[in-house]
Design a protein around this motif. Structure first.
Motif, mmCIF file in Angstrom:
data_model
loop_
_atom_site.group_PDB
_atom_site.id
_atom_site.type_symbol
_atom_site.label_atom_id
_atom_site.label_comp_id
_atom_site.label_asym_id
_atom_site.label_seq_id
_atom_site.Cartn_x
_atom_site.Cartn_y
_atom_site.Cartn_z
ATOM 1 N N ARG A 125 9.917 16.487 0.211
ATOM 2 C CA ARG A 125 10.921 16.761 -0.832
ATOM 3 C C ARG A 125 10.667 15.916 -2.078
ATOM 4 N NH1 ARG A 125 14.389 15.518 3.498
ATOM 5 N NH2 ARG A 125 15.061 13.636 2.376
ATOM 6 N N GLN A 126 9.643 15.057 -2.028
ATOM 7 C CA GLN A 126 9.348 14.094 -3.089
ATOM 8 C C GLN A 126 10.519 13.142 -3.312
ATOM 9 O OE1 GLN A 126 6.903 15.625 -6.449
ATOM 10 N NE2 GLN A 126 7.298 17.638 -5.536
ATOM 11 N N ASP A 127 11.237 12.866 -2.237
ATOM 12 C CA ASP A 127 12.377 11.942 -2.254
ATOM 13 C C ASP A 127 11.864 10.561 -1.838
ATOM 14 O OD1 ASP A 127 14.728 10.566 -2.031
ATOM 15 O OD2 ASP A 127 15.605 11.852 -0.467
ATOM 16 N N THR A 128 11.202 9.892 -2.771
ATOM 17 C CA THR A 128 10.589 8.610 -2.432
ATOM 18 C C THR A 128 11.628 7.514 -2.201
ATOM 19 O OG1 THR A 128 10.281 8.165 -4.789
ATOM 20 C CG2 THR A 128 8.407 9.108 -3.597
ATOM 21 N N VAL B 204 0.827 -1.204 0.000
ATOM 22 C CA VAL B 204 0.000 0.000 0.000
ATOM 23 C C VAL B 204 0.865 1.258 0.000
ATOM 24 C CG1 VAL B 204 -1.740 1.327 1.260
ATOM 25 C CG2 VAL B 204 -1.920 -1.162 1.132
ATOM 26 N N THR B 205 1.835 1.314 0.903
ATOM 27 C CA THR B 205 2.672 2.513 0.979
ATOM 28 C C THR B 205 3.520 2.677 -0.285
ATOM 29 O OG1 THR B 205 4.309 1.248 2.260
ATOM 30 C CG2 THR B 205 2.757 2.605 3.488
ATOM 31 N N ASP B 206 3.973 1.563 -0.851
ATOM 32 C CA ASP B 206 4.749 1.666 -2.081
ATOM 33 C C ASP B 206 3.879 2.216 -3.214
ATOM 34 O OD1 ASP B 206 7.449 1.061 -3.211
ATOM 35 O OD2 ASP B 206 6.245 -0.100 -4.631
ATOM 36 N N GLY B 207 2.599 1.863 -3.215
ATOM 37 C CA GLY B 207 1.678 2.425 -4.195
ATOM 38 C C GLY B 207 1.533 3.928 -4.031
ATOM 39 N N MET B 208 1.518 4.386 -2.772
ATOM 40 C CA MET B 208 1.465 5.826 -2.512
ATOM 41 C C MET B 208 2.721 6.511 -3.044
ATOM 42 S SD MET B 208 0.007 5.487 1.395
ATOM 43 C CE MET B 208 0.591 7.125 1.871
ATOM 44 N N ARG C 21 -0.271 15.282 -7.095
ATOM 45 C CA ARG C 21 -0.147 16.675 -6.672
ATOM 46 C C ARG C 21 -0.204 16.861 -5.161
ATOM 47 N NH1 ARG C 21 -0.488 20.398 -10.419
ATOM 48 N NH2 ARG C 21 -1.355 21.941 -8.986
ATOM 49 N N VAL C 22 -0.039 15.786 -4.408
ATOM 50 C CA VAL C 22 -0.228 15.874 -2.963
ATOM 51 C C VAL C 22 0.627 16.954 -2.307
ATOM 52 C CG1 VAL C 22 1.440 14.007 -2.554
ATOM 53 C CG2 VAL C 22 -0.248 14.545 -0.819
ATOM 54 N N SER D 214 -1.824 9.446 4.618
ATOM 55 C CA SER D 214 -2.485 8.764 3.507
ATOM 56 C C SER D 214 -3.678 9.559 2.991
ATOM 57 C CB SER D 214 -2.909 7.358 3.927
ATOM 58 O OG SER D 214 -3.749 7.376 5.061
ATOM 59 N N LEU D 215 -4.362 10.301 3.862
ATOM 60 C CA LEU D 215 -5.491 11.119 3.420
ATOM 61 C C LEU D 215 -5.055 12.248 2.489
ATOM 62 C CD1 LEU D 215 -7.640 11.342 6.687
ATOM 63 C CD2 LEU D 215 -8.354 10.348 4.503
#
Length: 233
Positions: free
Chosen positions: A206-209, A95-99, A108-109, A156-157
């Protein structure tokens, strides 16, 4: 009268949720142990309410995998195995990897921080992470669980999918129910609890996934090693 009937339904629904929340907290706090049995009547008497909202709350918790119904006898707290824990970790990771993948794909979160509501929500997630970190460092498991659940729920929200948020929250509650029975055997939990929630929030900001994934891999590995060691004792 229709109005009175509606108010009664709302009151019962609210009471049902309150009882479910209270019992879930009892399980997470370790006051209701795995395998412990109880009846609707016992819970109704404990909280001073009628049997109907109690029965509904217990059915809800059974559907969430926290309790099991014993035919004609009542309910008992579900007993999870080490294999259950491994399965939960795997499901949670998917689930988190999908996020994180959605973020990589341009979700755009974190791209609308000029919007006050989004900025406030992101700041709130960071604060929950800081509180979770403080509780983990202090070894306060009860406080940590509360803030950990809020951290992941609110994070997650932000992705705008309440179904994903609800599913992840349910998985995280089940994981804590599974682990709390073992963690409470440790007299002093200082230094034993993972505490990098703020780093996860900062990495995602930072969008550093890549870093976020590394942190979550460490998180899962930390608790898996810890629980495997405790169950082997």
């Amino acid at each position: 009268m229709p109005g009175s009937s509606g108010n009664g339904a709302v009151t019962r629904s609210t009471l049902r949720q309150q009882i479910a929340d209270a019992l879930r907290d009892e399980v997470l706090a370790g006051r209701l142990q795995p395998g412990q049995e109880f009846t609707v009547k016992e819970i109704a008497e404990q909280y001073g309410v009628s049997a109907t909202p109690v029965r509904e709350a217990l059915v809800d918790l059974s559907a969430q995998g926290l309790l099991e119904a014993d035919q004609h006898r009542g309910f008992h707290v579900h007993e999870y195995s080490l294999d259950d824990f491994r399965g939960m970790i795997e499901a949670r990771s998917l689930v988190t990897d999908g996020m994180f993948h959605a973020l990589d794909a341009g979700h755009r979160v974190f791209k609308e921080l000029d919007e006050p509501r989004t900025a406030a929500a992101v700041a709130g997630v960071r604060r929950r992470g800081e509180e979770a970190q403080r509780a983990a460092t202090a070894g306060d498991l009860t406080v940590l669980i509360g803030y950990d659940l809020r951290f992941w729920r609110e994070l997650s929200l932000l992705f705008g999918n309440p179904y994903l948020a609800d599913f992840l929250h349910r998985l995280r509650v089940q994981t804590w129910v599974c682990t709390v029975q073992h963690l409470r055997r440790i007299t002093d939990l200082r230094g034993s609890l993972w505490s990098a929630h703020p780093e996860v929030a900062d990495a995602l900001y930072r969008q550093d996934t890549a870093t976020a994934r590394e942190l979550l891999t460490d998180y899962n590995g930390h608790y898996l090693t810890l629980i495997e060691g405790l169950t082997a004792d």
